[in-house]
Design an enzyme around this catalytic site. Structure first.
Site, mmCIF file in Angstrom:
data_model
loop_
_atom_site.group_PDB
_atom_site.id
_atom_site.type_symbol
_atom_site.label_atom_id
_atom_site.label_comp_id
_atom_site.label_asym_id
_atom_site.label_seq_id
_atom_site.Cartn_x
_atom_site.Cartn_y
_atom_site.Cartn_z
ATOM 1 N N CYS A 86 0.668 -1.336 -0.480
ATOM 2 C CA CYS A 86 -0.044 0.270 -0.053
ATOM 3 C C CYS A 86 1.086 0.805 0.132
ATOM 4 O O CYS A 86 1.231 1.677 -0.798
ATOM 5 C CB CYS A 86 -1.063 0.021 1.302
ATOM 6 S SG CYS A 86 -2.780 0.633 0.804
ATOM 7 N N HIS A 181 -4.143 -4.716 1.292
ATOM 8 C CA HIS A 181 -3.034 -6.083 2.408
ATOM 9 C C HIS A 181 -2.933 -6.927 2.824
ATOM 10 O O HIS A 181 -4.126 -7.456 2.529
ATOM 11 C CB HIS A 181 -4.105 -5.103 3.623
ATOM 12 C CG HIS A 181 -3.779 -3.643 3.679
ATOM 13 N ND1 HIS A 181 -2.973 -3.015 4.801
ATOM 14 C CD2 HIS A 181 -4.341 -2.120 3.552
ATOM 15 C CE1 HIS A 181 -2.297 -1.780 4.193
ATOM 16 N NE2 HIS A 181 -3.463 -1.018 3.862
ATOM 17 N N GLU A 183 -1.699 -9.109 4.174
ATOM 18 C CA GLU A 183 -1.990 -8.938 5.735
ATOM 19 C C GLU A 183 -3.556 -9.234 6.417
ATOM 20 O O GLU A 183 -3.100 -10.437 7.703
ATOM 21 C CB GLU A 183 -0.903 -8.519 6.791
ATOM 22 C CG GLU A 183 -1.831 -6.815 6.794
ATOM 23 C CD GLU A 183 -1.430 -6.378 5.698
ATOM 24 O OE1 GLU A 183 -1.439 -4.594 6.411
ATOM 25 O OE2 GLU A 183 -0.949 -6.246 4.828
#
Length: 525
Positions: A86, A181, A183
């Protein structure tokens, strides 16, 4: 000689994203050690850390602003793979000759990106296929700015209609950037992408496992303290319990645990801690019954913050007195964990090395010149729990709901009295027992009972009586920063209420707290 479990390591530079610690936890879940540093590190610090790869985190700033954070230029000259997430992708693109602009369309939430070119990062990874056979990935976007031109030596790997450069790559340098993202769980293949980067591209071995972490911690404790004696404040919480077990394995009887019973614990908690650690595991425990001292200090105090300070001060006084009674103690052990270290690090130092005083110890007397032993300071909470299981601690204890440091001192509203604590303990035990029986305990993130210092009229038999009120509180949350009240079944709440009113003499009314966070906090005080 134990294996070097820090041999392969990932450096994560933090640009301020709310998800940055989650990135680190995901890397650890892949069996690879990583550290989280502020973005403004020096070349010397990076060289000294010698990472196998570097991840540039997301962040709230705009790369189009003049003073926004930038990765140190050395990052791109270190010769190791880089993964920009990002904001991390945006600053990489801008610093390497690309272009970033503020977007008219803020992309936040679910998106589907189409893979248009081959890349080691996503090869063979897909959620679906387009009509002409191109891979599609379900991802979670959260950005305002967007890359409008990638550096000349990069290629576009994936895109969406509103985000032409959703993934970019320079395969030769092993530099990768994603505008989403990986994660978070909403990016369905995110863990596979992180695994591809960490394990395959950076070629890190999975050395970071509970058994190896324990072996490493035991070896380091023995090397640090030798034959010296160590003291630990044991609360029965997860961090101090796992610290106690690690130290016991490393140095045995040279560890003394001081358990301060402040009268503000849950029902039978003191007995359970003493039975488990003293009788079952054979630790050397000094039990200090101090209920009267704590309650005397709290008498007449209604202010929540003042109560917290009193409880902390009295704990330190009691702990210090016990520590001074012990002979030849050279070391103080604390259950500091990695988020404490991160939280306490000044960003100017680059590396997270400033460690705060742990809430359950505080300042020791000046005449006590003791070193500090912190065997958990590299571990996240979920890792501490895994270590605890490996060391033989019971699951129910390690995965119990959070309990505040001041204990019932902040769950009895207003002045704290023994009568109120005793009533609250019994009511809370019934609530927790019923949650477990209904298989609801693990479905909520935290549940507890609060004592309200108001009397309410009730009817018992033929007579009226004025007795106390308690509130049940149960919430669902991922990160405890925000929370929803738990929609527990009405028949369940009715059963809990009936049991408390019938079994706890002194309580006439039970209410249920339906406040979210925000605007309310999870605890009442």
């Amino acid at each position: 000689m134990t294996e070097n479990i820090h041999k392969h390591r990932i450096l994560i530079l933090d640009f301020g994203s709310q998800y940055t610690q989650l990135v680190a936890r995901r890397v650890r879940e892949l069996g690879v050690y990583c550290e989280l540093w502020a973005w403004d590190v020096t070349e010397a610090q990076i060289r000294d850390f010698n990472p196998s790869g570097i991840i540039l985190s997301g962040g709230p700033e705009s790369t189009t602003e003049e003073n926004s954070p930038r990765a140190p230029q050395y990052v791109f000259e270190a010769g190791v793979p880089i993964f920009g997430v990002c904001y991390g992708m945006q600053t990489m693109a801008m610093q390497l000759g690309g272009h970033v602009e503020a977007s008219n369309e803020r992309e936040f939430g679910y998106a589907q990106v189409e893979v248009v070119n081959d890349s080691a990062l996503v090869r063979g990874i897909e959620d679906a296929l387009t009509a002409d056979g191109k891979p599609l990935l379900d991802v979670w976007m959260s950005h305002g700015d967007k890359v409008t031109a990638i550096p000349s030596d990069f290629v576009t790997v994936a895109s969406t209609e509103s985000c032409p450069f959703a993934i970019m790559a320079n395969e030769e340098k092993r530099f990768y950037g994603v505008q989403f993202h990986p994660e978070v769980t909403h990016t369905r293949q995110g863990m596979r992408m992180l695994e591809r980067f960490v394990r395959d591209i950076c070629q890190c071995e999975a050395l970071w496992t509970p058994a190896k972490i324990i072996d490493d911690a035991v070896a380091r404790i023995r090397e640090q303290v030798g034959d010296d004696k160590v003291i630990l404040g044991l609360s029965g919480g997860v961090d101090s319990s796992v610290t106690a077990m690690l130290l016991h394995r490393a140095i045995g009887k040279n560890l003394t645990c001081v358990f301060v019973d402040n009268g503000l614990l849950r029902l039978n908690e003191a007995e359970q801690v003493l039975d488990m650690f003293g009788d079952h595991f054979g630790l050397n425990i000094v039990h200090v019954p101090a209920e009267d001292r704590f309650l005397s200090a709290l008498a007449g105090e209604n202010d929540p913050e003042a109560k917290r300070k009193i409880i902390g001060r009295v704990f330190v006084e009691v702990f210090d007195e016990e520590a001074l009674k012990l002979e030849d103690v050279k070391w103080l052990a604390q259950g500091t964990i990695y988020p404490d270290v991160i939280e306490s690090a000044a960003s100017a130092t680059g590396k997270a090395h400033v460690i705060k005083s742990h809430h359950n110890v505080g300042g020791l007397p000046k005449e006590m010149k003791m070193g500090l032993v912190e065997p958990l300071k590299e571990l996240f909470k979920d890792e501490v729990r895994e270590i605890g299981l490996e060391l033989g601690l019971p699951y129910d204890m390690l995965y119990r709901h959070p309990f505040p440091g001041p204990g019932l001192g902040v769950r009895v509203l207003g002045e704290v009295k023994k009568e109120y604590c005793d009533l609250l303990r019994r009511a809370d035990a019934i609530f927790i027992e019923e949650l477990r029986k209904a298989d609801l305990y693990d479905k909520v993130s935290q549940a507890f009972t609060v004592f309200l210092p108001v009397r309410s009229v009730g009817v018992m038999g033929d007579g009226r009586k004025y007795d106390w009120v308690v509130s049940l509180r149960a919430v669902e949350t991922i990160d405890f920063m925000t929370a929803h009240w738990a929609h527990l079944p009405y028949d369940f709440l009715g059963r809990v209420s009936n049991r408390i009113i019938n079994e706890v003499n002194g309580i006439s009314r039970v209410v249920y707290d339906i406040s979210g966070k925000p605007p309310a906090t999870i605890e009442w005080e």
